[in-house]
Design an enzyme around this catalytic site. Structure first.
Site, PDB file in Angstrom:
ATOM      1  N   HIS A   1       0.839  -1.280  -0.069  1.00  0.00           N
ATOM      2  CA  HIS A   1       0.008  -0.034   0.104  1.00  0.00           C
ATOM      3  C   HIS A   1       0.775   1.285   0.045  1.00  0.00           C
ATOM      4  O   HIS A   1       0.411   2.084   0.270  1.00  0.00           O
ATOM      5  CB  HIS A   1      -0.898   0.002   1.296  1.00  0.00           C
ATOM      6  CG  HIS A   1      -2.074  -0.953   0.904  1.00  0.00           C
ATOM      7  ND1 HIS A   1      -2.736  -1.470   2.281  1.00  0.00           N
ATOM      8  CD2 HIS A   1      -2.243  -1.841   0.088  1.00  0.00           C
ATOM      9  CE1 HIS A   1      -3.434  -2.592   1.672  1.00  0.00           C
ATOM     10  NE2 HIS A   1      -3.303  -2.795   0.590  1.00  0.00           N
TER      11      HIS A   1
ATOM     12  N   CYS B   1       5.961  19.518  -8.321  1.00  0.00           N
ATOM     13  CA  CYS B   1       6.785  18.396  -8.882  1.00  0.00           C
ATOM     14  C   CYS B   1       7.931  19.471  -9.979  1.00  0.00           C
ATOM     15  O   CYS B   1       7.522  20.451 -10.519  1.00  0.00           O
ATOM     16  CB  CYS B   1       5.927  17.813 -10.071  1.00  0.00           C
ATOM     17  SG  CYS B   1       6.877  16.754 -11.205  1.00  0.00           S
TER      18      CYS B   1
END
Ligand code: APR
Length: 251
Positions: free
Chosen positions: A122, A157
């Site tokens: 996960h 980003c």
């Protein structure tokens, strides 16, 4: 089979195990102070709505809220210490020819206790990536964030200026293919599996213990409550009690 007989049988199986799989859920980190998810009073989903915090739509709707919440959870993990169960798992890997460690947890307590090559189904709180282009985010991740923080602008980003998201698997998202494949392959191959501190509520991860049993593995749950199918075997009790005892008994 009572717990002491099951314990003795499991020690016997571990002594001759060719391939052990350790499969963990939130319960293994509970004694480190990290909340589980489904405990009726203290679980994260008893206090927070996963639809508001743990889905792609939630991030798209309010990235600062989601980024703050995961930064708070990362802060808790960074302030926590591995417990005796995490340490025992690391010792197991030193005593057997082949041990595969698979976790549903996003904390790094197994690694900090000494386990190597942990398969995170996960994702993990220790990394992040761009929500738009998926490239890894290599900048610093915030810590020291309190539970009361409900807004923290995520970084951008470097490649496309998109918003950075936690590198965890949200509801409605698929699990990482490579990790899933490694985990299922190990489950089919192992001859002993310890399923530790997981409620078995979330698929496909929850399929892993039954897959091991279907392929002939000696499957034992370690959980504070009886878990799995009626035919399943559970060492009922705290993982920090049973795991060190198991390792001491055969190491
Ligand atoms: N020792 C052993 N077991 C414990 C302990 C303990 N000290 N404390 C709690 N447990 C058990 C609980 O009885 C429960 O069965 O750990 C289990 C935790 O279950 P969940 O809270 O459902 O956590 P988990 O099974 O890891 O959830 C799977 O669901 O929300 C998603 O992505 C999230 O990875 C998570 C997944």
């Amino acid at each position: 089979m009572n717990s002491e007989a099951l314990f003795a049988q499991t020690v016997k199986r571990l002594r001759t195990a060719r391939h052990l799989v350790v499969f963990t859920g939130a319960g293994i980190s509970a004694q480190s102070g990290i909340s589980t998810f489904r405990d009726p009073s203290t679980g994260l989903w008893a206090r927070y709505d996963p639809k508001e915090l743990a889905t792609p739509a939630a991030f798209a709707k309010d990235p600062a809220l989601v980024w703050a919440w995961y930064s708070w959870r990362r802060t808790l993990v960074n302030e926590a210490q591995p417990n005796a169960a995490h340490l025992a798992v690391a010792r197991l890997a030193q005593c057997l020819p082949l041990v595969t460690i698979i976790t549903q947890n996003v904390d790094d307590l197994l690694e900090r206790a000494g386990s190597k090559e942990v398969i995170h189904l996960h994702g993990d709180l220790a990394s992040a990536r761009c929500f738009q282009c998926n490239r890894p985010y290599l900048g610093p991740l915030p810590v020291g964030v309190g539970e009361d923080c409900d807004s923290l602008e995520p970084p951008r980003c470097a490649h496309c200026n998109g918003q950075v998201r936690p590198n965890v698997v949200w509801f409605g998202e698929g699990m990482p293919e490579q990790e899933l494949d490694q985990a299922f392959t190990a489950a089919r191959d192992c001859d002993v599996m310890l399923s530790i501190g997981t409620s078995g509520n979330v698929y496909p991860a929850a399929r892993i213990p039954t897959l091991a049993a279907e392929h002939g593995a000696w499957l034992v749950h370690i959980n504070i409550e009886s878990i799995g199918a009626a035919s399943d075997k559970t060492l009922v009790g705290d993982a920090t009690q049973w795991l060190p005892r198991l390792v001491d008994a055969f190491a």
